[in-house]
Design an enzyme around this catalytic site. Structure first.
Site, PDB file in Angstrom:
ATOM      1  CG  LEU A  94      -4.406   7.465   2.329  1.00 50.99           C
ATOM      2  CD1 LEU A  94      -5.110   8.330   1.768  1.00 50.99           C
ATOM      3  CD2 LEU A  94      -3.865   6.320   1.933  1.00 50.99           C
TER       4      LEU A  94
ATOM      5  NE  ARG B 250     -15.799   8.280   9.076  1.00 47.13           N
ATOM      6  CZ  ARG B 250     -14.506   8.242   8.625  1.00 47.13           C
ATOM      7  NH1 ARG B 250     -13.738   7.317   8.562  1.00 47.13           N
ATOM      8  NH2 ARG B 250     -14.944   8.705   7.651  1.00 47.13           N
TER       9      ARG B 250
ATOM     10  CG  HIS C 238     -13.746   2.909   7.212  1.00 49.44           C
ATOM     11  ND1 HIS C 238     -13.773   2.283   5.845  1.00 49.44           N
ATOM     12  CD2 HIS C 238     -13.088   4.084   7.839  1.00 49.44           C
ATOM     13  CE1 HIS C 238     -13.329   3.068   4.833  1.00 49.44           C
ATOM     14  NE2 HIS C 238     -13.482   4.568   6.131  1.00 49.44           N
TER      15      HIS C 238
ATOM     16  N   GLY D 267       0.552  -1.376  -0.614  1.00 47.37           N
ATOM     17  CA  GLY D 267      -0.006  -0.163  -0.150  1.00 47.37           C
ATOM     18  C   GLY D 267       1.324   1.235   0.307  1.00 47.37           C
TER      19      GLY D 267
ATOM     20  CD  GLU E  63     -12.415  13.963   4.137  1.00 46.48           C
ATOM     21  OE1 GLU E  63     -11.162  13.706   4.528  1.00 46.48           O
ATOM     22  OE2 GLU E  63     -12.685  13.191   2.834  1.00 46.48           O
TER      23      GLU E  63
ATOM     24  N   GLY F 166      -8.871  12.108   0.858  1.00 46.99           N
ATOM     25  CA  GLY F 166      -7.388  12.290   0.747  1.00 46.99           C
ATOM     26  C   GLY F 166      -7.110  12.414   1.652  1.00 46.99           C
TER      27      GLY F 166
HETATM   28  C1  LIG Z   1     -12.738   2.059   1.498  1.00 50.86           C
HETATM   29  C2  LIG Z   1     -11.757   3.253   2.441  1.00 50.86           C
HETATM   30  C3  LIG Z   1     -11.498   5.020   2.044  1.00 50.86           C
HETATM   31  C4  LIG Z   1     -10.357   5.426   2.735  1.00 50.86           C
HETATM   32  N1  LIG Z   1     -10.395   6.691   2.911  1.00 50.86           N
HETATM   33  C5  LIG Z   1      -9.739   7.155   3.220  1.00 50.86           C
HETATM   34  C6  LIG Z   1      -9.232   8.367   2.735  1.00 50.86           C
HETATM   35  O1  LIG Z   1      -9.978   8.803   2.217  1.00 50.86           O
HETATM   36  N2  LIG Z   1      -8.023   9.158   3.457  1.00 50.86           N
HETATM   37  C7  LIG Z   1      -7.362   8.570   4.635  1.00 50.86           C
HETATM   38  O2  LIG Z   1      -6.460   9.542   5.435  1.00 50.86           O
HETATM   39  N3  LIG Z   1      -7.671   7.533   4.458  1.00 50.86           N
HETATM   40  C8  LIG Z   1      -8.295   6.698   4.704  1.00 50.86           C
HETATM   41  N4  LIG Z   1      -8.862   5.388   4.079  1.00 50.86           N
HETATM   42  C9  LIG Z   1      -7.775   4.576   4.969  1.00 50.86           C
HETATM   43  C10 LIG Z   1      -6.097   4.500   4.592  1.00 50.86           C
HETATM   44  O3  LIG Z   1      -7.591   4.456   2.705  1.00 50.86           O
HETATM   45  C11 LIG Z   1      -5.280   3.365   5.199  1.00 50.86           C
HETATM   46  O4  LIG Z   1      -5.525   3.596   6.262  1.00 50.86           O
HETATM   47  C12 LIG Z   1      -4.442   3.238   4.097  1.00 50.86           C
HETATM   48  O5  LIG Z   1      -3.734   3.077   2.919  1.00 50.86           O
HETATM   49  C13 LIG Z   1      -3.384   2.132   4.275  1.00 50.86           C
HETATM   50  O6  LIG Z   1      -2.285   2.806   3.847  1.00 50.86           O
HETATM   51  P1  LIG Z   1      -1.207   1.066   4.052  1.00 50.86           P
HETATM   52  O7  LIG Z   1      -0.059   1.148   3.400  1.00 50.86           O
HETATM   53  O8  LIG Z   1      -0.656   1.267   5.823  1.00 50.86           O
HETATM   54  O9  LIG Z   1      -2.169  -0.433   4.400  1.00 50.86           O
HETATM   55  P2  LIG Z   1      -3.008  -0.926   2.304  1.00 50.86           P
HETATM   56  O10 LIG Z   1      -2.603   0.281   2.080  1.00 50.86           O
HETATM   57  O11 LIG Z   1      -3.581  -1.652   3.130  1.00 50.86           O
HETATM   58  O12 LIG Z   1      -1.765  -2.129   2.341  1.00 50.86           O
HETATM   59  C14 LIG Z   1      -1.214  -3.418   3.028  1.00 50.86           C
HETATM   60  C15 LIG Z   1      -0.371  -3.942   2.466  1.00 50.86           C
HETATM   61  O13 LIG Z   1       0.388  -5.133   2.913  1.00 50.86           O
HETATM   62  C16 LIG Z   1      -0.494  -6.287   2.162  1.00 50.86           C
HETATM   63  N5  LIG Z   1       0.396  -7.689   3.434  1.00 50.86           N
HETATM   64  C17 LIG Z   1      -1.204  -7.848   4.572  1.00 50.86           C
HETATM   65  N6  LIG Z   1      -0.477  -8.997   4.987  1.00 50.86           N
HETATM   66  C18 LIG Z   1       0.320  -9.457   4.001  1.00 50.86           C
HETATM   67  C19 LIG Z   1       1.706 -10.497   4.362  1.00 50.86           C
HETATM   68  N7  LIG Z   1       1.271 -11.575   5.208  1.00 50.86           N
HETATM   69  N8  LIG Z   1       2.426 -10.842   3.087  1.00 50.86           N
HETATM   70  C20 LIG Z   1       2.440 -10.029   2.729  1.00 50.86           C
HETATM   71  N9  LIG Z   1       1.177  -8.850   2.367  1.00 50.86           N
HETATM   72  C21 LIG Z   1       1.463  -8.303   2.854  1.00 50.86           C
HETATM   73  C22 LIG Z   1      -1.181  -6.204   1.504  1.00 50.86           C
HETATM   74  O14 LIG Z   1      -1.944  -6.611   0.667  1.00 50.86           O
HETATM   75  C23 LIG Z   1      -1.482  -5.090   0.891  1.00 50.86           C
HETATM   76  O15 LIG Z   1      -0.799  -4.671  -0.302  1.00 50.86           O
HETATM   77  C24 LIG Z   1      -9.782   4.604   3.607  1.00 50.86           C
HETATM   78  C25 LIG Z   1      -9.546   3.616   3.910  1.00 50.86           C
HETATM   79  C26 LIG Z   1     -10.907   2.470   2.583  1.00 50.86           C
HETATM   80  C27 LIG Z   1     -10.842   0.770   3.456  1.00 50.86           C
END
Ligand SMILES: Cc1cc2nc3c(=O)[nH]c(=O)nc-3n(C[C@H](O)[C@H](O)[C@H](O)COP(=O)(O)OP(=O)(O)OC[C@H]3O[C@@H](n4cnc5c(N)ncnc54)[C@H](O)[C@@H]3O)c2cc1C
Length: 539
Positions: free
Chosen positions: A392, A291, A351, A30, A129, A65
């Site tokens: 994010l 919320r 969420h 991510g 927001e 965003g």
């Molecule tokens: C529908 C939705 C809308 C949202 N809108 C917003 C917004 O507008 N603004 C905001 O700030 N936040 C928003 N959020 C929250 C935000 O998207 C997340 O908190 C943020 O993107 C998390 O990023 P990350 O890189 O930590 O995790 P993720 O983007 O979830 O990435 C996690 C990664 O880890 C990998 N992974 C997991 N376990 C394993 C494993 N055991 N082995 C190998 N790979 C693994 C997954 O495949 C994935 O690639 C939203 C969330 C959702 C669901």
């Protein structure tokens, strides 16, 4: 409170063998995983492991965003204040201050990597927001911010030969020897197990929405990183804090499509099965209340009436509704509903995981060589409730800081000896509960909790832990830790609402971490010194 946990001071290499040929292993693709890999690549080999296709995860679905105080009417102090207010007394003020201060720079870093943020009048366009006091939400492609961010970072990552990519590969275990993380065990696409040595492991594994039967999160969000870290002996914090979104589209199985707050902001009403606008009785801001308040009211209304809560936009101009919300209109159309003309059934859904692996802003955990960044980490930024679009931001800020820390390895790293999780007691009683773990968790630890149902769910989880095959032990570990944390916090605060203890209590105004099945008070402390102080408290 009994004793201060002994934290050992080690420098980043910990005085243990440091094989500079070993890569840094990043788990997850991510925003957090992609960005840390790109930023750390100049310093040595990186192996990026991700369990599905590159980029799949919560980030790509983010609509609103990224929060950053860059507007002419805005300032860092206002962003700090809004974040602390949302956090209901549990934020770590030092972490909040450092994170919001790094907002503008994080946006610039993402732009330099090719993220095409929306512009208006010659500068970045800024949205507003709920609970933000200024226009400060930077977005891309309207409501497709996450997709635009991930596309740009993926492009940059695929062009970088220093990053070895392993897709459709899942990390199953973190290897620890002499108190130091040494690598990971992975399971490849054909089920083959392999171990990879690493000088450091960065967990960027995202959220845990699928611990609950209703969630907006994609299937990747199963909380793997938290369970892996707990099994490796790292401290875990704040798992009782789960943010539920009030309005997911109540159609089909999880993940449920999100209907963003902006739809209510535009004038959408929430109605009970008799057509009554029940939010008028619940909060002065009605549908635009906080919320967690709206989410609980939706759940309670649906339960009391044994019917459906709906979102009503029929009083608004249909054409402008469709123009303003193309994504939401599209997901409604997919299930045969017209957003502007039909009553849209909605439900709250899990969420955002506020809790996770206890970490400082660079992602350092209590285990030497283990980092956790993004949604899988718990830094204290969100306290008891996340302010929209701060997640994010947190993922970006932590990824940059983590990469800097990997490059310099500077400063002492205060660590605890790894502590194993207690083994489940062997039970003779058969497991007569036919529900899946996510169904159990939704019933016992959903929007409203109380002691009896949490205790019952925990007993079922413990029975299953005693006989679980390894493949399901992560989900059970996470459920066990979450229920234990939610039972322990004997009050209601922010996202954690217990109807047997419906008010907050001054003696609980602190974060709680868990190590080896025991609770510790998390002291807010100097994150520049990589110091997270823990003090044991009564279980
Ligand atoms: C529908 C939705 C809308 C949202 N809108 C917003 C917004 O507008 N603004 C905001 O700030 N936040 C928003 N959020 C929250 C935000 O998207 C997340 O908190 C943020 O993107 C998390 O990023 P990350 O890189 O930590 O995790 P993720 O983007 O979830 O990435 C996690 C990664 O880890 C990998 N992974 C997991 N376990 C394993 C494993 N055991 N082995 C190998 N790979 C693994 C997954 O495949 C994935 O690639 C939203 C969330 C959702 C669901």
């Amino acid at each position: 409170m009994r004793r201060i946990l002994e934290l050992r001071q080690l420098d980043a290499n910990g005085g243990v063998r440091h094989d500079s040929g070993d890569p840094v292993v990043v788990v997850g693709s991510g925003l957090a995983g992609l960005l840390v890999a790109l930023r750390a690549a100049p310093e040595g080999p990186i192996v990026l492991i991700t369990k599905t296709a590159l980029g799949e995860g919560n980030s790509i679905y983010a609509q609103g965003g990224i929060a950053a105080a860059i507007g002419p009417e805005d300032h860092i102090g206002a962003h700090l204040r809004d974040t602390l207010a949302a956090g209901a007394g549990l934020c770590d003020p030092g972490i909040v201050a450092a994170t919001v201060a790094a907002g503008p720079e994080s946006i610039a870093i993402l732009q330099a990597l090719g993220v095409p943020f929306d512009r208006a009048g010659g500068r970045l366009a800024l949205g507003r927001e709920g609970a933000h006091s200024a226009d400060r939400i930077v977005h891309a492609g309207g409501d497709s911010t996450g997709a635009r961010v991930i596309e740009a970072l993926q492009r940059a990552l695929r062009a970088d030969p220093r990053i070895e990519l392993r897709e459709h590969t899942r990390v199953r275990e973190i290897l620890v020897r002499e108190g130091h993380v040494r690598g990971v065990v992975t399971e490849g696409p054909a089920g083959e197990l392999r171990s990879i040595g690493a000088r450091a492991v960065v967990l960027a594994t995202g959220g845990a929405g699928h611990l609950f039967s209703r969630t907006t999160n994609p299937v990747t969000a199963t909380g793997d990183g938290v369970a892996l870290a707990a099994h490796a002996g790292a401290a875990i914090a704040d798992l009782e804090m789960v943010q539920f979104h009030p309005t997911a589209l109540a159609a089909g199985a999880s993940p449920l499509p999100l209907i963003s707050e902006a739809v209510r902001g535009e004038g959408g009403y929430l109605r009970d099965p008799d057509g009554r606008r029940f939010m008028l009785d619940e909060h002065p801001l009605a549908e635009l209340g906080p919320r967690d308040v709206v989410a609980r009211a939706v759940a309670r209304t649906a339960l009391a009436s044994n019917g459906e809560v709906t979102l009503d936009l029929t009083h608004l101009d249909a054409e402008s509704v469709h123009r303003r919300f193309p994504t939401v209109s599209g997901v409604c159309a997919d299930v045969g509903l017209d957003l502007a003309r039909d009553l849209i059934p909605v439900t709250p859904a899990a969420h955002y995981a506020i809790g996770g692996v206890l970490a400082d802003l660079s992602g350092r955990t209590t285990l030497l060589g283990l980092y956790a960044i993004g949604e899988c980490a718990a830094t204290g930024l969100h306290g008891a409730n996340r302010l929209a679009s701060n997640s994010l931001l947190e993922a970006a800020v932590m990824a940059v800081r983590c990469a800097d820390d990997l490059a310099t390895g500077s400063g002492e790293w205060k660590v605890c000896d790894p502590v194993a999780l207690p083994s489940p007691a062997m039970r003779t009683m058969p497991d007569s509960d036919g529900r899946s773990v996510p169904e159990l968790m939704w019933a016992a630890m959903g929007l409203e909790r109380e002691e009896d149902s949490m205790r019952g769910a925990l007993a079922t989880i413990e029975r299953r832990r005693a006989s679980a095959p390894p493949a399901t032990s992560g989900e059970l570990t996470l459920a066990w830790l979450s229920l234990t944390a939610a039972r322990h916090r004997a009050e209601s605060r922010g996202a954690h609402f217990r109807h047997d203890l419906p008010t907050d209590r001054a003696e609980w105004a602190h974060r709680i971490a868990w190590l080896g099945g025991r609770p510790y008070r998390v002291a807010t402390s100097d994150h520049h010194a990589h110091h997270i102080a823990l003090a044991e408290e009564a279980a």
